[in-house]
Motif scaffolding. Structure first.
Motif, PDB file in Angstrom:
ATOM      1  N   THR A 131       0.827  -1.204   0.000  1.00 19.73           N
ATOM      2  CA  THR A 131       0.000   0.000   0.000  1.00 19.73           C
ATOM      3  C   THR A 131       0.863   1.256   0.000  1.00 19.73           C
ATOM      4  OG1 THR A 131      -1.804  -1.145   1.141  1.00 19.73           O
ATOM      5  CG2 THR A 131      -1.803   1.260   1.223  1.00 19.73           C
ATOM      6  N   ALA A 132       1.930   1.270   0.799  1.00 20.59           N
ATOM      7  CA  ALA A 132       2.838   2.420   0.797  1.00 20.59           C
ATOM      8  C   ALA A 132       3.437   2.631  -0.582  1.00 20.59           C
ATOM      9  CB  ALA A 132       3.934   2.215   1.842  1.00 20.59           C
ATOM     10  N   GLU A 133       3.796   1.542  -1.247  1.00 19.40           N
ATOM     11  CA  GLU A 133       4.380   1.656  -2.589  1.00 19.40           C
ATOM     12  C   GLU A 133       3.354   2.122  -3.610  1.00 19.40           C
ATOM     13  OE1 GLU A 133       5.950  -2.256  -3.104  1.00 19.40           O
ATOM     14  OE2 GLU A 133       7.812  -1.811  -2.024  1.00 19.40           O
ATOM     15  N   ARG A 134       2.097   1.633  -3.488  1.00 19.66           N
ATOM     16  CA  ARG A 134       1.046   2.093  -4.396  1.00 19.66           C
ATOM     17  C   ARG A 134       0.734   3.571  -4.176  1.00 19.66           C
ATOM     18  NH1 ARG A 134      -3.820   0.673  -3.944  1.00 19.66           N
ATOM     19  NH2 ARG A 134      -3.744  -0.618  -2.054  1.00 19.66           N
ATOM     20  N   ALA A 135       0.746   3.989  -2.914  1.00 21.40           N
ATOM     21  CA  ALA A 135       0.505   5.397  -2.611  1.00 21.40           C
ATOM     22  C   ALA A 135       1.611   6.273  -3.201  1.00 21.40           C
ATOM     23  CB  ALA A 135       0.414   5.596  -1.104  1.00 21.40           C
ATOM     24  N   LEU A 136       2.847   5.795  -3.108  1.00 22.27           N
ATOM     25  CA  LEU A 136       3.962   6.526  -3.709  1.00 22.27           C
ATOM     26  C   LEU A 136       3.783   6.618  -5.219  1.00 22.27           C
ATOM     27  CD1 LEU A 136       6.740   7.866  -3.662  1.00 22.27           C
ATOM     28  CD2 LEU A 136       7.771   5.580  -3.618  1.00 22.27           C
ATOM     29  N   ALA A 137       3.432   5.507  -5.853  1.00 21.09           N
ATOM     30  CA  ALA A 137       3.229   5.509  -7.305  1.00 21.09           C
ATOM     31  C   ALA A 137       2.107   6.460  -7.702  1.00 21.09           C
ATOM     32  CB  ALA A 137       2.925   4.097  -7.794  1.00 21.09           C
ATOM     33  N   ALA A 138       1.031   6.489  -6.912  1.00 23.02           N
ATOM     34  CA  ALA A 138      -0.085   7.389  -7.203  1.00 23.02           C
ATOM     35  C   ALA A 138       0.351   8.843  -7.069  1.00 23.02           C
ATOM     36  CB  ALA A 138      -1.253   7.088  -6.266  1.00 23.02           C
ATOM     37  N   GLY A 139       1.144   9.131  -6.042  1.00 25.90           N
ATOM     38  CA  GLY A 139       1.642  10.488  -5.867  1.00 25.90           C
ATOM     39  C   GLY A 139       2.545  10.917  -7.012  1.00 25.90           C
ATOM     40  N   ILE A 140       3.395   9.995  -7.463  1.00 27.67           N
ATOM     41  CA  ILE A 140       4.280  10.303  -8.588  1.00 27.67           C
ATOM     42  C   ILE A 140       3.475  10.519  -9.858  1.00 27.67           C
ATOM     43  CG2 ILE A 140       6.094   9.357 -10.073  1.00 27.67           C
ATOM     44  CD1 ILE A 140       7.205   7.949  -7.554  1.00 27.67           C
ATOM     45  N   ALA A 153      -1.051  15.130  -2.841  1.00 27.07           N
ATOM     46  CA  ALA A 153      -1.502  14.770  -1.502  1.00 27.07           C
ATOM     47  C   ALA A 153      -2.784  13.939  -1.552  1.00 27.07           C
ATOM     48  CB  ALA A 153      -1.726  16.039  -0.672  1.00 27.07           C
ATOM     49  N   HIS A 154      -3.719  14.339  -2.401  1.00 29.59           N
ATOM     50  CA  HIS A 154      -4.988  13.620  -2.521  1.00 29.59           C
ATOM     51  C   HIS A 154      -4.764  12.208  -3.057  1.00 29.59           C
ATOM     52  CE1 HIS A 154      -9.260  12.982  -3.161  1.00 29.59           C
ATOM     53  NE2 HIS A 154      -9.000  12.624  -4.410  1.00 29.59           N
ATOM     54  N   ALA A 155      -3.891  12.069  -4.040  1.00 30.63           N
ATOM     55  CA  ALA A 155      -3.619  10.750  -4.615  1.00 30.63           C
ATOM     56  C   ALA A 155      -3.041   9.805  -3.564  1.00 30.63           C
ATOM     57  CB  ALA A 155      -2.660  10.889  -5.795  1.00 30.63           C
ATOM     58  N   ILE A 156      -2.096  10.306  -2.768  1.00 31.60           N
ATOM     59  CA  ILE A 156      -1.489   9.480  -1.724  1.00 31.60           C
ATOM     60  C   ILE A 156      -2.523   9.114  -0.655  1.00 31.60           C
ATOM     61  CG2 ILE A 156       0.171   9.513   0.185  1.00 31.60           C
ATOM     62  CD1 ILE A 156       1.944  11.307  -1.607  1.00 31.60           C
ATOM     63  N   GLY A 157      -3.221  10.117  -0.161  1.00 30.69           N
ATOM     64  CA  GLY A 157      -4.173   9.887   0.914  1.00 30.69           C
ATOM     65  C   GLY A 157      -5.298   8.950   0.533  1.00 30.69           C
ATOM     66  N   THR A 158      -5.745   9.043  -0.716  1.00 30.64           N
ATOM     67  CA  THR A 158      -6.839   8.185  -1.174  1.00 30.64           C
ATOM     68  C   THR A 158      -6.445   6.714  -1.104  1.00 30.64           C
ATOM     69  OG1 THR A 158      -7.753   9.902  -2.617  1.00 30.64           O
ATOM     70  CG2 THR A 158      -8.316   7.623  -3.134  1.00 30.64           C
ATOM     71  N   VAL A 159      -5.239   6.397  -1.549  1.00 32.79           N
ATOM     72  CA  VAL A 159      -4.768   5.008  -1.511  1.00 32.79           C
ATOM     73  C   VAL A 159      -4.645   4.514  -0.072  1.00 32.79           C
ATOM     74  CG1 VAL A 159      -2.814   3.485  -2.027  1.00 32.79           C
ATOM     75  CG2 VAL A 159      -3.587   5.153  -3.727  1.00 32.79           C
ATOM     76  N   CYS A 160      -4.057   5.340   0.787  1.00 30.71           N
ATOM     77  CA  CYS A 160      -3.824   4.922   2.177  1.00 30.71           C
ATOM     78  C   CYS A 160      -5.128   4.733   2.941  1.00 30.71           C
ATOM     79  CB  CYS A 160      -2.948   5.948   2.885  1.00 30.71           C
ATOM     80  SG  CYS A 160      -1.295   6.149   2.176  1.00 30.71           S
ATOM     81  N   ARG A 161      -6.048   5.681   2.801  1.00 29.14           N
ATOM     82  CA  ARG A 161      -7.306   5.595   3.548  1.00 29.14           C
ATOM     83  C   ARG A 161      -8.182   4.462   3.023  1.00 29.14           C
ATOM     84  NH1 ARG A 161      -6.164   8.016   8.266  1.00 29.14           N
ATOM     85  NH2 ARG A 161      -5.745  10.249   8.035  1.00 29.14           N
ATOM     86  N   GLU A 189      -1.919  13.834   2.567  1.00 29.46           N
ATOM     87  CA  GLU A 189      -3.368  13.845   2.470  1.00 29.46           C
ATOM     88  C   GLU A 189      -3.796  15.282   2.181  1.00 29.46           C
ATOM     89  OE1 GLU A 189      -6.898  11.443   4.726  1.00 29.46           O
ATOM     90  OE2 GLU A 189      -5.430  12.455   5.992  1.00 29.46           O
ATOM     91  N   GLY A 190      -4.792  15.460   1.334  1.00 32.53           N
ATOM     92  CA  GLY A 190      -5.231  16.815   1.036  1.00 32.53           C
ATOM     93  C   GLY A 190      -6.305  16.845  -0.031  1.00 32.53           C
ATOM     94  N   ARG A 191      -6.687  18.050  -0.386  1.00 31.21           N
ATOM     95  CA  ARG A 191      -7.758  18.243  -1.365  1.00 31.21           C
ATOM     96  C   ARG A 191      -7.168  18.485  -2.750  1.00 31.21           C
ATOM     97  NH1 ARG A 191     -11.798  22.663   1.015  1.00 31.21           N
ATOM     98  NH2 ARG A 191     -12.897  22.108  -0.926  1.00 31.21           N
ATOM     99  N   PRO A 192      -7.703  17.849  -3.773  1.00 34.51           N
ATOM    100  CA  PRO A 192      -7.187  18.063  -5.127  1.00 34.51           C
ATOM    101  C   PRO A 192      -7.460  19.495  -5.590  1.00 34.51           C
ATOM    102  CG  PRO A 192      -9.243  16.833  -5.206  1.00 34.51           C
ATOM    103  CD  PRO A 192      -8.862  16.933  -3.748  1.00 34.51           C
TER     104      PRO A 192
END
Length: 255
Positions: A131-140, A153-161, A189-192
């Protein structure tokens, strides 16, 4: 103030990033049951010496720290999230280990982190790391010209939550370049559509952190550096240094 890097500067940062990549690979390979955290630090230090690079971690002392950081490698085990100080602890079968490393070469800095399990893994730990790796990939993936910091921030937070995990409040990524920590901050985490617009030449350290228990609370250990989960659950950390370019995100610490 955010410094936009030239293409030549980004190339130079790639060289620093590859020192980081080699050190993390070497430290992970050396991590085995019975190996001490100090021994892992020495493996990473050897990579720095061979590359003619220096450590932005060693001697670093931000305002919250009671003492300068005493090592070149952060090693966080099990319920430690980040900033783990290498000591005499010897790795045990099933330990979840997060290692974070930086290198300065030619006046430029790279920073990256990864998590893995020593010996026999628990299924829950593998899911946490994935999940941490997927969140990183989403953020990138969100780190493209025209997007905003909030999109990362939104991309990372969405995967983690979505996975049911906690996110340590107030900790996230950052700008990077001549110094390890530069503007802007990159929340996990944040708003797009909110925050600074991304431009060609920005370089960011994107680093999701996840807490298995689903809560966000953490505290500093007695060493004043290591951040540990309040609920005692395990944590994972993933990070890359990423340049924003017109042709898409460029991962400078790719292994």
């Amino acid at each position: 103030m955010v410094e936009l890097k030239t293409d030549a500067s980004i190339d130079a940062m790639y060289e620093a990033g590859q020192v980081v990549a080699r050190a993390l690979t070497a430290a992970q390979k050396a991590a085995d049951v019975g190996v001490s955290l100090l021994e892992l630090d020495e493996v990473a230090h050897d990579v720095l010496r061979e590359a003619g690079a220096t450590s932005p971690f060693l001697g670093y002392r931000p305002s919250f720290a009671p003492t300068p950081f005493p090592a070149v490698l952060c090693v966080s085990v099990n319920d430690a999230i980040v900033h783990g100080v290498p000591g005499r602890y010897r790795l045990r079968d099933g330990d979840l280990v997060s290692i974070d490393f930086g290198a300065e070469l030619g006046g430029w800095v790279g920073d990256s982190a990864l998590s893995f399990v020593v010996g026999t893994p628990r299924r829950a730990d593998l899911r946490l790391i994935e999940t941490a790796e997927r969140a990183l990939a989403a953020g990138i993936d969100a780190a493209v010209v025209g997007n905003r910091i909030g999109d990362i921030a939104h991309a990372i937070g969405t995967v983690c939550r979505a996975a049911g995990y906690g996110i340590p409040d107030g900790f996230g990524g950052h700008g990077i370049g001549r110094r390890m920590h530069e503007d802007p901050s990159v929340p996990n985490e944040g708003r797009p559509g909110r925050g600074m617009r991304l431009r060609h030449g920005m370089v960011l350290a994107i680093e999701p952190m996840v807490i298995a228990g689903g809560t966000d609370g953490f505290h500093a250990a007695l060493d004043g550096w290591t951040l540990k989960t309040d609920d005692g659950s395990r944590a994972a950390h993933a990070e890359h240094t990423v340049a924003i370019t017109e042709s898409g995100p460029r991962i400078l610490t790719a292994r």
